[in-house]
Enzyme design. Sequence first.
Site, PDB file in Angstrom:
ATOM      1  N   ARG A   1      -5.086  -1.300  18.819  1.00 47.22           N
ATOM      2  CA  ARG A   1      -4.257  -0.966  17.648  1.00 47.22           C
ATOM      3  C   ARG A   1      -2.940  -1.720  17.723  1.00 47.22           C
ATOM      4  O   ARG A   1      -2.451  -2.247  16.729  1.00 47.22           O
ATOM      5  CB  ARG A   1      -4.005   0.552  17.560  1.00 47.22           C
ATOM      6  CG  ARG A   1      -2.855   0.900  16.622  1.00 47.22           C
ATOM      7  CD  ARG A   1      -2.790   2.350  16.152  1.00 47.22           C
ATOM      8  NE  ARG A   1      -3.171   3.329  17.147  1.00 47.22           N
ATOM      9  CZ  ARG A   1      -2.427   3.673  18.210  1.00 47.22           C
ATOM     10  NH1 ARG A   1      -1.246   3.116  18.420  1.00 47.22           N
ATOM     11  NH2 ARG A   1      -2.866   4.579  19.056  1.00 47.22           N
TER      12      ARG A   1
ATOM     13  N   LYS B   1      -7.997  -9.542  -2.238  1.00 41.58           N
ATOM     14  CA  LYS B   1      -8.064 -10.382  -3.435  1.00 41.58           C
ATOM     15  C   LYS B   1      -8.126 -11.857  -3.034  1.00 41.58           C
ATOM     16  O   LYS B   1      -9.039 -12.245  -2.338  1.00 41.58           O
ATOM     17  CB  LYS B   1      -6.890 -10.048  -4.357  1.00 41.58           C
ATOM     18  CG  LYS B   1      -6.610  -8.539  -4.499  1.00 41.58           C
ATOM     19  CD  LYS B   1      -7.714  -7.780  -5.211  1.00 41.58           C
ATOM     20  CE  LYS B   1      -7.565  -6.260  -5.100  1.00 41.58           C
ATOM     21  NZ  LYS B   1      -6.259  -5.704  -5.493  1.00 41.58           N
TER      22      LYS B   1
ATOM     23  N   ASP C   1       5.258  -7.849  -4.137  1.00 42.68           N
ATOM     24  CA  ASP C   1       3.803  -7.870  -4.063  1.00 42.68           C
ATOM     25  C   ASP C   1       3.344  -9.118  -4.818  1.00 42.68           C
ATOM     26  O   ASP C   1       3.402  -9.167  -6.046  1.00 42.68           O
ATOM     27  CB  ASP C   1       3.241  -6.593  -4.699  1.00 42.68           C
ATOM     28  CG  ASP C   1       1.707  -6.548  -4.663  1.00 42.68           C
ATOM     29  OD1 ASP C   1       1.076  -7.616  -4.557  1.00 42.68           O
ATOM     30  OD2 ASP C   1       1.147  -5.440  -4.765  1.00 42.68           O
TER      31      ASP C   1
ATOM     32  N   TYR D   1       0.572  -2.256 -10.361  1.00 45.52           N
ATOM     33  CA  TYR D   1      -0.784  -1.941  -9.914  1.00 45.52           C
ATOM     34  C   TYR D   1      -0.942  -0.414  -9.912  1.00 45.52           C
ATOM     35  O   TYR D   1      -0.073   0.308  -9.420  1.00 45.52           O
ATOM     36  CB  TYR D   1      -0.987  -2.514  -8.512  1.00 45.52           C
ATOM     37  CG  TYR D   1      -2.286  -2.106  -7.880  1.00 45.52           C
ATOM     38  CD1 TYR D   1      -3.491  -2.594  -8.364  1.00 45.52           C
ATOM     39  CD2 TYR D   1      -2.313  -1.229  -6.806  1.00 45.52           C
ATOM     40  CE1 TYR D   1      -4.693  -2.203  -7.803  1.00 45.52           C
ATOM     41  CE2 TYR D   1      -3.518  -0.848  -6.230  1.00 45.52           C
ATOM     42  CZ  TYR D   1      -4.693  -1.337  -6.737  1.00 45.52           C
ATOM     43  OH  TYR D   1      -5.878  -0.961  -6.171  1.00 45.52           O
TER      44      TYR D   1
HETATM   45  C1  LIG Z   1      -5.532  -4.491  -5.251  1.00 43.11           C
HETATM   46  C2  LIG Z   1      -4.045  -4.507  -5.260  1.00 43.11           C
HETATM   47  C3  LIG Z   1      -3.310  -3.700  -4.381  1.00 43.11           C
HETATM   48  C4  LIG Z   1      -3.978  -2.714  -3.434  1.00 43.11           C
HETATM   49  O1  LIG Z   1      -4.715  -3.351  -2.455  1.00 43.11           O
HETATM   50  P1  LIG Z   1      -6.023  -2.674  -1.770  1.00 43.11           P
HETATM   51  O2  LIG Z   1      -6.462  -3.748  -0.823  1.00 43.11           O
HETATM   52  O3  LIG Z   1      -6.993  -2.383  -2.857  1.00 43.11           O
HETATM   53  O4  LIG Z   1      -5.553  -1.446  -1.091  1.00 43.11           O
HETATM   54  C5  LIG Z   1      -1.943  -3.781  -4.425  1.00 43.11           C
HETATM   55  N1  LIG Z   1      -1.308  -4.613  -5.275  1.00 43.11           N
HETATM   56  C6  LIG Z   1      -1.981  -5.403  -6.132  1.00 43.11           C
HETATM   57  C7  LIG Z   1      -1.225  -6.295  -7.053  1.00 43.11           C
HETATM   58  C8  LIG Z   1      -3.366  -5.379  -6.154  1.00 43.11           C
HETATM   59  O5  LIG Z   1      -4.034  -6.143  -7.030  1.00 43.11           O
END
Ligand SMILES: *Cc1c(COP(=O)(O)O)cnc(C)c1O
Length: 384
Positions: free
Chosen positions: A47, A197, A172, A99
Amino acid sequence: MTQHLDTLSVHAGYTPDATGAVMPPIYTSSTYAQRAPGEHSGYEYARSGNPTRWAFEKALAELEGGVAGFAFASGLAAMSTVLELLDAGSEVVAVDDLYGGAYRMFERVRNRSAGLKVRYVAPEDTAAVRAAIAPSTKLLWIEIPTNPLLKLIDLRAAIDAAHAVGAMVVVDATFATPYLLRPLEYGADIVLHSITKYLNGHSDVIGGAAIVRSPELAERLGYLQNAIGGVLDPFSSFLALRGLRTLPLRVQRHCSNAQAIAEWLGQQAGVADVIYPGLPSHPQHALARQQFPRGFGGIVSVRLQADEAGVRRFLAALKLFTLAESLGGVESLVNLPWAMTHASIPEEDRLRRGVGPNLLRLSVGVEHVDDLIDDLRQGLAQIG
Ligand SMILES: *Cc1c(COP(=O)(O)O)cnc(C)c1O
């Protein structure tokens, strides 16, 4: 000489080890032998540190130009760990087209468990962003571009305003990827990614990451990553690093396909509105050209001139665009935020924000663009 992102992404994070392996092995061991109590090779418990994860984390830091990267079990695990940098009761300013899961985390979880108070502001309105940031603000939370309306923010102005009151800035940049935009260069303190993504890019990993600009934040976030424990597993770390190797290639293709599709959609009957930062009709197109010199990303949002039944006929007719949540993989996906990714936002908020039942979000993949357009054409024919 600073290397191009194309080169960096192929080499970042790892050089051949003693065996000569050109890709890092997947270390599955949960614990590591110590020579004497407390005397170890740098790894003690997986971890706290894992060589496969570290290779991926180092690559992330290099690609974003940060001092350290941290990989988590999901984008939301990354977010939740980053939010633990705040004290209970902190005031947060966030962009208003968030999001859905980030909104849910703020409103349904951290408001109750940590007393976070979040104010939402329209990112495209720089004066409103400046006005929303108060001396008591502890964090500015940005998404760029936003989801699903692809709004931008004047990063320099927003980050300067936050730093002027001593607030931390998290960006983000999941939709942007470091190939298109590197927020740390604008002074952001932390870049966040859902690596689920584009960074992994193949729709086969759930993961998240946070990359920090200062050694002080590296220390604090590293501590929290281990203390909270939502780390990325070794196999996913391996896959995500493999994905990173082709990030520039993939993103170039996502961008050129998305640009062509946005332009094509704009000329079709049955389409009410196309939202894409690369179109001159985007209200922030000039800012987009400054901040995204390499391309405008792979996401195109579109409002159909159709009622709910028409939208459903369109979705049912598509063959290449799979109806699914998520985005950023090599395959094209289509999402109805109203009923899918953004369903957790109260209906009146969705409508007020422009996320109505005829708004679709396309994640344009890397297929041949003519095939994608053919698919959309036969889908649109079903609306009328
Ligand atoms: C999908 C997404 C998240 C969350 O990520 P996960 O891997 O699904 O937990 C956060 N911010 C954006 C812009 C996203 O598209």
